[in-house]
Design a protein around this motif. Structure first.
Motif, mmCIF file in Angstrom:
data_model
loop_
_atom_site.group_PDB
_atom_site.id
_atom_site.type_symbol
_atom_site.label_atom_id
_atom_site.label_comp_id
_atom_site.label_asym_id
_atom_site.label_seq_id
_atom_site.Cartn_x
_atom_site.Cartn_y
_atom_site.Cartn_z
ATOM 1 N N LEU A 270 13.746 7.949 -22.799
ATOM 2 C CA LEU A 270 14.552 6.781 -23.152
ATOM 3 C C LEU A 270 15.979 6.983 -22.662
ATOM 4 N N ARG A 271 16.469 6.011 -21.858
ATOM 5 C CA ARG A 271 17.851 6.060 -21.373
ATOM 6 C C ARG A 271 18.447 4.664 -21.449
ATOM 7 N N PRO A 272 18.853 4.235 -22.642
ATOM 8 C CA PRO A 272 19.401 2.883 -22.799
ATOM 9 C C PRO A 272 20.645 2.626 -21.959
ATOM 10 N N ASN A 273 21.441 3.671 -21.705
ATOM 11 C CA ASN A 273 22.699 3.484 -20.987
ATOM 12 C C ASN A 273 22.617 3.843 -19.507
ATOM 13 N N GLU A 274 21.524 4.452 -19.097
ATOM 14 C CA GLU A 274 21.296 4.780 -17.687
ATOM 15 C C GLU A 274 19.884 4.367 -17.332
ATOM 16 N N PRO A 275 19.643 3.082 -17.180
ATOM 17 C CA PRO A 275 18.273 2.581 -17.009
ATOM 18 C C PRO A 275 17.560 3.147 -15.785
ATOM 19 N N PHE A 276 16.258 3.247 -15.910
ATOM 20 C CA PHE A 276 15.388 3.571 -14.791
ATOM 21 C C PHE A 276 15.113 2.277 -14.022
ATOM 22 N N GLN A 277 14.693 2.405 -12.784
ATOM 23 C CA GLN A 277 14.207 1.236 -12.046
ATOM 24 C C GLN A 277 12.731 1.441 -11.750
ATOM 25 N N TRP A 278 11.924 0.503 -12.222
ATOM 26 C CA TRP A 278 10.488 0.573 -11.988
ATOM 27 C C TRP A 278 10.159 0.121 -10.563
ATOM 28 N N ALA A 279 8.943 0.417 -10.131
ATOM 29 C CA ALA A 279 8.487 -0.007 -8.793
ATOM 30 C C ALA A 279 8.542 -1.522 -8.648
ATOM 31 N N SER A 280 8.402 -2.234 -9.764
ATOM 32 C CA SER A 280 8.456 -3.696 -9.747
ATOM 33 C C SER A 280 9.855 -4.227 -9.498
ATOM 34 N N GLY A 281 10.859 -3.334 -9.588
ATOM 35 C CA GLY A 281 12.249 -3.751 -9.454
ATOM 36 C C GLY A 281 12.940 -3.982 -10.786
ATOM 37 N N TRP A 282 12.172 -3.962 -11.869
ATOM 38 C CA TRP A 282 12.750 -4.134 -13.201
ATOM 39 C C TRP A 282 13.626 -2.945 -13.559
ATOM 40 N N ASN A 283 14.740 -3.220 -14.226
ATOM 41 C CA ASN A 283 15.532 -2.170 -14.855
ATOM 42 C C ASN A 283 14.953 -1.918 -16.237
ATOM 43 N N SER A 284 14.836 -0.655 -16.604
ATOM 44 C CA SER A 284 14.176 -0.330 -17.857
ATOM 45 C C SER A 284 14.838 0.850 -18.558
ATOM 46 N N PRO A 285 14.997 0.771 -19.894
ATOM 47 C CA PRO A 285 15.560 1.893 -20.649
ATOM 48 C C PRO A 285 14.505 2.954 -20.970
ATOM 49 N N ILE A 286 13.257 2.719 -20.552
ATOM 50 C CA ILE A 286 12.173 3.651 -20.857
ATOM 51 C C ILE A 286 11.366 3.950 -19.602
ATOM 52 N N TYR A 287 10.927 5.198 -19.499
ATOM 53 C CA TYR A 287 10.008 5.579 -18.440
ATOM 54 C C TYR A 287 8.904 6.415 -19.059
ATOM 55 N N THR A 288 7.662 6.052 -18.775
ATOM 56 C CA THR A 288 6.515 6.731 -19.366
ATOM 57 C C THR A 288 5.651 7.332 -18.279
ATOM 58 N N ASP A 289 5.401 8.629 -18.381
ATOM 59 C CA ASP A 289 4.543 9.321 -17.425
ATOM 60 C C ASP A 289 3.502 10.117 -18.210
ATOM 61 N N ASN A 290 2.420 9.437 -18.563
ATOM 62 C CA ASN A 290 1.383 10.081 -19.364
ATOM 63 C C ASN A 290 0.642 11.181 -18.624
ATOM 64 N N ARG A 291 0.801 11.252 -17.307
ATOM 65 C CA ARG A 291 0.139 12.324 -16.553
ATOM 66 C C ARG A 291 0.629 13.694 -17.004
ATOM 67 N N LEU A 292 1.852 13.756 -17.510
ATOM 68 C CA LEU A 292 2.388 15.035 -17.984
ATOM 69 C C LEU A 292 1.568 15.608 -19.133
ATOM 70 N N VAL A 293 0.862 14.743 -19.848
ATOM 71 C CA VAL A 293 0.005 15.195 -20.953
ATOM 72 C C VAL A 293 -1.002 16.230 -20.463
ATOM 73 N N LEU A 294 -1.484 16.071 -19.223
ATOM 74 C CA LEU A 294 -2.500 16.966 -18.689
ATOM 75 C C LEU A 294 -2.011 18.402 -18.577
ATOM 76 N N SER A 295 -0.699 18.600 -18.526
ATOM 77 C CA SER A 295 -0.127 19.938 -18.347
ATOM 78 C C SER A 295 0.105 20.679 -19.656
ATOM 79 N N TYR A 296 -0.091 20.016 -20.780
ATOM 80 C CA TYR A 296 0.165 20.617 -22.087
ATOM 81 C C TYR A 296 -1.118 20.616 -22.914
ATOM 82 N N PRO A 297 -1.804 21.760 -23.000
ATOM 83 C CA PRO A 297 -3.125 21.811 -23.637
ATOM 84 C C PRO A 297 -3.185 21.196 -25.035
ATOM 85 N N GLU A 298 -2.196 21.463 -25.869
ATOM 86 C CA GLU A 298 -2.236 20.941 -27.239
ATOM 87 C C GLU A 298 -2.126 19.419 -27.253
#
Length: 210
Positions: free
Chosen positions: A20-48
């Motif tokens: 979450l970065r409300p003051n430094e937004p991410f830019q999605w591939a769609s071009g939208w500015n967003s305060p959130i970025y989600t990368d669920n692929r990282l879950v695969l790297s953490y066994p628990e």
């Protein structure tokens, strides 16, 4: 269910799969500015965390779609987790590409499911719902009965809710934007001032801070 959504948010924030970065937004591939970025692929790297997500997705399938006789993952984000769920359920598995391959067998559905099977779809992330529902349509056109979808996370956009309603498809998710904000505020990840900014974004994400 709220306890599960809170636990999901806490675990994914903890491994920075949700940022979450409300003051430094991410830019999605769609071009939208967003305060959130989600990368669920990282879950695969953490066994628990991986075990938690795999188990809860499976529980959701059993609870909401017990009639399912096959599992399909949406490429590419849900390929691995979809296979993990199918393995726990001991059901046939395939994954669905965004579009058919332009070479070889030109498959869009990779794998072999029983003819006309009742299929539950596993998805990684729901934004507008468009790509997820394209996978559903591909399965339907191939003669399968899609009984529902279970996804790791949704932003809860009204456009997605309407799209699933129009498609006549039930969607179950482990985590969502609303409960992520609650946990982020409780743990001090964001300030109270950030909460309103985050809520404003979801009202009209396409136009936010253009």
């Amino acid at each position: 269910m709220n306890d599960l959504k809170h636990a999901f948010a806490e675990k994914l924030l903890g491994i920075k799969a949700i940022k979450l970065r409300p003051n430094e937004p991410f830019q999605w591939a769609s071009g939208w500015n967003s305060p959130i970025y989600t990368d669920n692929r990282l879950v695969l790297s953490y066994p628990e965390v991986r075990a938690f997500v795999k188990t809860e997705l499976t529980h959701a399938v059993i609870a909401s779609f017990p009639e399912a006789r096959a599992v399909a993952g949406v490429a590419t984000g849900a390929i691995a987790m979809g296979m993990a769920v199918a393995d726990l359920l001991q059901l046939p598995y395939a994954y669905v590409r965004p579009k058919p391959k332009d070479h070889g067998t030109k498959n869009q559905i990779e794998g072999r499911l029983p003819e006309g099977a009742k299929v539950v779809v596993i998805e990684d992330l729901i934004s507008t719902g468009s790509s997820s529902l394209k996978a559903v349509e591909a399965l339907r056109q191939a003669g399968f009965e899609v009984v529902g979808m279970v996804a790791s996370y949704t932003y809860g956009f009204p456009v997605a809710e309407q799209a699933f309603k129009d498609a006549g498809l039930k969607l179950i998710t482990l985590g969502d934007y609303e409960h992520t904000i609650e946990i982020a505020a409780e743990t001090g990840y964001i300030s109270k001032d950030d909460i309103e900014v985050l809520k404003e974004w979801r009202k009209n994400p396409a136009e936010w801070r253009k």
